[in-house]
Write a protein that holds these residues in place. Sequence first.
Motif, PDB file in Angstrom:
ATOM      1  N   CYS A  51       0.929  -1.179   0.128  1.00  0.00           N
ATOM      2  CA  CYS A  51      -0.219   0.033   0.139  1.00  0.00           C
ATOM      3  C   CYS A  51       0.830   1.364   0.073  1.00  0.00           C
ATOM      4  O   CYS A  51       2.156   1.286   0.096  1.00  0.00           O
ATOM      5  N   PHE A  52       0.160   2.576  -0.459  1.00  0.00           N
ATOM      6  CA  PHE A  52       0.940   3.756  -0.034  1.00  0.00           C
ATOM      7  C   PHE A  52       0.249   4.457   1.008  1.00  0.00           C
ATOM      8  O   PHE A  52      -0.689   4.921   0.991  1.00  0.00           O
ATOM      9  N   GLU A  63       8.714   4.017   9.370  1.00  0.00           N
ATOM     10  CA  GLU A  63       9.359   3.584   8.036  1.00  0.00           C
ATOM     11  C   GLU A  63       9.718   2.076   8.120  1.00  0.00           C
ATOM     12  O   GLU A  63       9.418   1.397   8.985  1.00  0.00           O
ATOM     13  N   ALA A  64       9.650   1.567   6.912  1.00  0.00           N
ATOM     14  CA  ALA A  64       9.969  -0.018   6.684  1.00  0.00           C
ATOM     15  C   ALA A  64      11.137  -0.333   7.296  1.00  0.00           C
ATOM     16  O   ALA A  64      12.059   0.240   7.230  1.00  0.00           O
ATOM     17  N   GLY A  65      11.109  -1.538   7.865  1.00  0.00           N
ATOM     18  CA  GLY A  65      12.212  -2.296   8.485  1.00  0.00           C
ATOM     19  C   GLY A  65      13.266  -2.667   7.208  1.00  0.00           C
ATOM     20  O   GLY A  65      12.730  -2.666   6.056  1.00  0.00           O
ATOM     21  N   ASP A  79       7.205   3.192  -4.171  1.00  0.00           N
ATOM     22  CA  ASP A  79       7.944   4.555  -4.033  1.00  0.00           C
ATOM     23  C   ASP A  79       8.087   4.788  -2.689  1.00  0.00           C
ATOM     24  O   ASP A  79       7.945   3.782  -1.728  1.00  0.00           O
ATOM     25  N   GLU A  80       8.408   6.052  -2.340  1.00  0.00           N
ATOM     26  CA  GLU A  80       8.907   6.360  -0.775  1.00  0.00           C
ATOM     27  C   GLU A  80       7.497   6.243   0.118  1.00  0.00           C
ATOM     28  O   GLU A  80       7.912   6.128   1.452  1.00  0.00           O
ATOM     29  N   ARG A  81       6.565   6.175  -0.475  1.00  0.00           N
ATOM     30  CA  ARG A  81       5.288   6.091   0.579  1.00  0.00           C
ATOM     31  C   ARG A  81       5.010   4.413   0.711  1.00  0.00           C
ATOM     32  O   ARG A  81       3.963   4.321   1.346  1.00  0.00           O
ATOM     33  N   HIS A 100      -3.395   4.091   0.515  1.00  0.00           N
ATOM     34  CA  HIS A 100      -3.892   4.149  -1.117  1.00  0.00           C
ATOM     35  C   HIS A 100      -3.399   2.732  -1.492  1.00  0.00           C
ATOM     36  O   HIS A 100      -2.466   2.556  -0.992  1.00  0.00           O
ATOM     37  N   LEU A 101      -4.294   2.063  -2.098  1.00  0.00           N
ATOM     38  CA  LEU A 101      -3.994   0.850  -2.987  1.00  0.00           C
ATOM     39  C   LEU A 101      -3.541   0.854  -4.142  1.00  0.00           C
ATOM     40  O   LEU A 101      -3.946   1.613  -4.991  1.00  0.00           O
TER      41      LEU A 101
END
Length: 106
Positions: A51-52, A63-65, A79-81, A100-101
């Motif tokens: 997802c965004f 943030e993502a691990g 992307d960065e989202r 957002h999907l």
Amino acid sequence: MPLVRYITAEGNEYEAEVPVGNTIMQGAVDNMIDGILGECGGAGACATCHCFVDTDWSDKTGEAGDSEQEMLEAIPGADERSRLSCQIEVTAELDGVVVHLPAAQF
């Protein structure tokens, strides 16, 4: 329960109350919201829950691990989202979060 807003690639919006401690992926699956599959059941191993996160919420979702980031790098259009929704635990602070999907999952 915190409210999660899911917006599809076509602009359709769905809202779901998701218990604290569940993930955004589980909220979508439990409420039969198309666009998040979660084929691995939330283990972060399939990336079918991509997802965004709306930019207004990214500071609260974190943030993502490292392992999540590796999965995201393999997703076309990420992307960065981008986040794996199975890795975002719902907290009271996320009440009203918007995700957002993507048009498709891989």
